[in-house]
Design a protein around this motif. Sequence first.
Motif, PDB file in Angstrom:
ATOM      1  N   SER A 481       0.856  -1.189   0.000  1.00 42.74           N
ATOM      2  CA  SER A 481       0.000   0.000   0.000  1.00 42.74           C
ATOM      3  C   SER A 481       0.885   1.230   0.000  1.00 42.74           C
ATOM      4  CB  SER A 481      -0.880   0.039   1.250  1.00 42.74           C
ATOM      5  OG  SER A 481      -1.915  -0.896   1.146  1.00 42.74           O
ATOM      6  N   THR A 482       0.465   2.275  -0.691  1.00 37.41           N
ATOM      7  CA  THR A 482       1.246   3.507  -0.661  1.00 37.41           C
ATOM      8  C   THR A 482       0.362   4.673  -0.248  1.00 37.41           C
ATOM      9  OG1 THR A 482       0.798   4.187  -2.936  1.00 37.41           O
ATOM     10  CG2 THR A 482       2.638   2.676  -2.600  1.00 37.41           C
ATOM     11  N   GLY A 483       0.946   5.606   0.442  1.00 32.09           N
ATOM     12  CA  GLY A 483       0.236   6.813   0.846  1.00 32.09           C
ATOM     13  C   GLY A 483       0.669   7.261   2.231  1.00 32.09           C
ATOM     14  N   ASP A 484       1.041   8.564   2.338  1.00 34.33           N
ATOM     15  CA  ASP A 484       1.459   9.112   3.635  1.00 34.33           C
ATOM     16  C   ASP A 484       0.344   9.072   4.668  1.00 34.33           C
ATOM     17  OD1 ASP A 484       4.047   9.708   2.976  1.00 34.33           O
ATOM     18  OD2 ASP A 484       3.600  11.744   2.263  1.00 34.33           O
ATOM     19  N   GLU A 485      -0.908   9.046   4.178  1.00 33.26           N
ATOM     20  CA  GLU A 485      -2.044   9.136   5.103  1.00 33.26           C
ATOM     21  C   GLU A 485      -2.375   7.811   5.778  1.00 33.26           C
ATOM     22  OE1 GLU A 485      -2.064   8.758   1.950  1.00 33.26           O
ATOM     23  OE2 GLU A 485      -3.980   8.157   1.061  1.00 33.26           O
ATOM     24  N   LEU A 486      -1.708   6.739   5.358  1.00 28.20           N
ATOM     25  CA  LEU A 486      -2.126   5.409   5.821  1.00 28.20           C
ATOM     26  C   LEU A 486      -1.523   5.026   7.168  1.00 28.20           C
ATOM     27  CD1 LEU A 486      -1.874   3.428   2.476  1.00 28.20           C
ATOM     28  CD2 LEU A 486      -3.867   4.575   3.466  1.00 28.20           C
ATOM     29  N   PRO A 524       5.519   5.150   2.333  1.00 25.50           N
ATOM     30  CA  PRO A 524       5.125   6.564   2.327  1.00 25.50           C
ATOM     31  C   PRO A 524       5.177   7.100   0.896  1.00 25.50           C
ATOM     32  CG  PRO A 524       7.398   6.339   3.036  1.00 25.50           C
ATOM     33  CD  PRO A 524       6.876   4.944   2.842  1.00 25.50           C
ATOM     34  N   ASP A 525       4.670   8.302   0.703  1.00 23.00           N
ATOM     35  CA  ASP A 525       4.740   8.909  -0.627  1.00 23.00           C
ATOM     36  C   ASP A 525       6.147   9.453  -0.839  1.00 23.00           C
ATOM     37  OD1 ASP A 525       2.126   8.468  -1.659  1.00 23.00           O
ATOM     38  OD2 ASP A 525       1.353   9.950  -0.246  1.00 23.00           O
ATOM     39  N   ASP A 526       7.087   8.561  -1.023  1.00 21.04           N
ATOM     40  CA  ASP A 526       8.484   8.960  -1.130  1.00 21.04           C
ATOM     41  C   ASP A 526       9.178   7.996  -2.089  1.00 21.04           C
ATOM     42  OD1 ASP A 526      11.064  10.149  -0.241  1.00 21.04           O
ATOM     43  OD2 ASP A 526      11.354   8.111   0.534  1.00 21.04           O
ATOM     44  N   GLY A 548      -2.830   2.691  -4.624  1.00 17.09           N
ATOM     45  CA  GLY A 548      -2.565   4.104  -4.361  1.00 17.09           C
ATOM     46  C   GLY A 548      -1.459   4.626  -5.257  1.00 17.09           C
ATOM     47  N   GLY A 549      -1.524   5.913  -5.509  1.00 13.86           N
ATOM     48  CA  GLY A 549      -0.450   6.569  -6.260  1.00 13.86           C
ATOM     49  C   GLY A 549      -0.336   6.124  -7.700  1.00 13.86           C
ATOM     50  N   ALA A 550      -1.441   5.646  -8.251  1.00 15.95           N
ATOM     51  CA  ALA A 550      -1.357   5.082  -9.596  1.00 15.95           C
ATOM     52  C   ALA A 550      -1.741   6.070 -10.694  1.00 15.95           C
ATOM     53  CB  ALA A 550      -2.245   3.848  -9.694  1.00 15.95           C
TER      54      ALA A 550
HETATM   55 MG    MG Z   1      -1.998   8.285  -2.375  1.00 14.06          MG
END
Ligand code: MG
Length: 700
Positions: A481-486, A524-526, A548-550
């Motif tokens: 999974s990707t995303g800083d909010e997770l 993370p979003d990095d 995510g981030g796709a």
């Molecule tokens: Mg995202």
Amino acid sequence: MTFDTFLMVDWSGGNDRGPTPKKDAIWVCAARGGLADEPVYMRNRQVAEDWIFEFLKTEKAAGRRVLAGFDFAFGYPAGFGSALIDSDDPFALWQWITDRIEDSPKANNRFDVAGAINAHFGGIGPFWGNGLGRDIAHLPRKGLDRRDHGMREKRAAEERAKGAFPVWQLSGAGAVGSQVLMGLPTLNRLRQAFLPDLAVWPFEPLDKPIAIVEIWPSLIAKAVAATVPAGRIKDAHQVLLLAQALSALPSDQLSQLLDVAPTSEGSILGLGHEAMLAEAASTQLAPPPLKNDCFAMPQGAHWTPVAEAQEHLRAHLRCVVAKEVLSLNQASGRVLAQDVLAQRAHPPAPNSAVDGYGFAGPAPNGVNRFALVDGRSAAGDPFNGDVPSGYAIRILTGANLPRGVDTVVLQEDVSTNGHEISFHGPLKRGANARAAGEDMQHGQAILHAPRLVTPADTGMLAAAGIGEVTAYKRLRVGVLSTGDELREAGQVATAGQIYDANRPMLCAMTARWGYDVVDLGRAPDDRPTIKAILDDATTRCDVILTSGGASAGDEDHMSALLEGTGSLALWRIAMKPGRPLALGLWNNTPVFGLPGNPVAAMVCALIFAHPALRVMAGGTWAVPESYMLPAAFNKNKKEGRREYLRARYVDGQVEAFPSEGSGRVSGLSWATGLVELDDKARTVASGDLVRFIPFANYGL
Ligand code: MG
Ligand code: AMP
């Protein structure tokens, strides 16, 4: 020349290498019929010798002929034996060395033995390469220090094998001398233990159950280098490939490899036939990697219809996993890689379908009387005599029909006094009897590859006597999974954070599909972090699902990273729910970048990942069964995209989840399947037929 089992051994001259698999330890791999087991790591020679002894014993007991290959010289340049022990008999030399070598996991005396041998020769040498701190009499440290020992530097085999090291060199990179000194005693003991059922190539004709041959894996170095999977030790892979290749060779080709002129030096299997061996090895390769452009699809301003996107995947993906042999009880849920033939007929013999009395039919209309023979036929305890004409025999369900019996009357229909029976006919000949092979015939193909083995299949295979099947290895699916909010469910999260729902959900889905789930955690979003995670993932996954981030926004790092590999395809698919699907290859490993939104993530996983993973696991593209059922809802749908509604089947009708909001995860749980509304505009009124696909038909 035919053998059933091929065992390849990569030997080692050094000391114990510890419990964790290391290169330069001993690796052993067995193969049958072109299929290798997992290579086995042996930390030291003692462990290896015991293991090989047990292995050969088992094979011999099972009546399987074994060809066992060891990667060290079985002899020395001609003249060595006669100079040292006055004999050219290679086995006399094996015994002489065995009598002198002392070996334990921690230490051995190979350098001292080599020095002692040198002392028998004039000049200095032939052995060299004292690898110890202390000096050893007669054993020079450098090859150049040797002179006048009178031995040739190489065997005829090494002269022909480009890059092969001479047997005299005991230490230094690539040296094989220590392997020979530390290997021959093991061979000698194995030989003694299995005589007279063992023969050594090329000293003897290989007409015994066990053949021992000299191998040199470098003959297939190219195929090894081209196929060693990331994370696998080369020594392990090369024994695997060689075992697999030799076991797949037609017997006439194997005979060619074994056909060499008599010699007391020993030889290397495959010399002069390098091309044949390389060819055999390269056809045994794990499937080649997918092409970098396999996801490339012409993308214009138009949105790609679901059917077109699916067709692209179906056309461009293929199996990415190797084959393996499994015991029957490991087979359920796997994809067969080979057709299965019944090992024997089912039922194996004619038998009774009921409890009753057997006789020679038919029985005519009216009252039939038979005298009873003494004895009975029960399942597992058949009656071995004949049943004469005019007689009947007590018979139980599943019992073989004795000679003279082809018909059975149900015990409930019979009156008996213990000596004879009577019943009312008519009864057709063959009534209540099962014919041999009426269910399955011996040798009949009862399952065809690439079938996904069901529990019922397992029962049928067992009935047909199948103990092992050849199947594809389990597909290893990474989930990220990707995303800083997770945040992780169960932990504290602020109002700006949400719990990672996709990863647990996708892990659960892939587990249901029968794959090995590799939980890659959250990123993370990095970009550097995601990159490092993907790099690691590709060493242990066959395919990666991310969510995510796709898309193509600032924080859409997954698509940006795949873009950098040149393999990114950002698919804009005409479907709801769903945003772009980012597909690409990371280190040759396919990555499915699913949308972040959980509803879209699950639907895209069902529509695209489910059939795609099945193909990569060796199976066929699966189109789920669907049912046309009356709708219990009303809906207006626009033209130009396919829609999937979370739905469930209740009392003969299909209900749709009241909200189509794609953030509503609860609707996924409420639903038992999807309603699929195709690309055309459509007005659905309550009672209209709609296509319903239960989640079960997507393998959930
Ligand atoms: Mg995202
Ligand atoms: P993205 O595709 O990264 O722009 O995410 C789209 C939406 O899905 C955002 O609202 C994200 O917060 C949400 N989302 C992304 N990943 C997950 C996840 N693993 N679990 C739950 N929601 C997610």
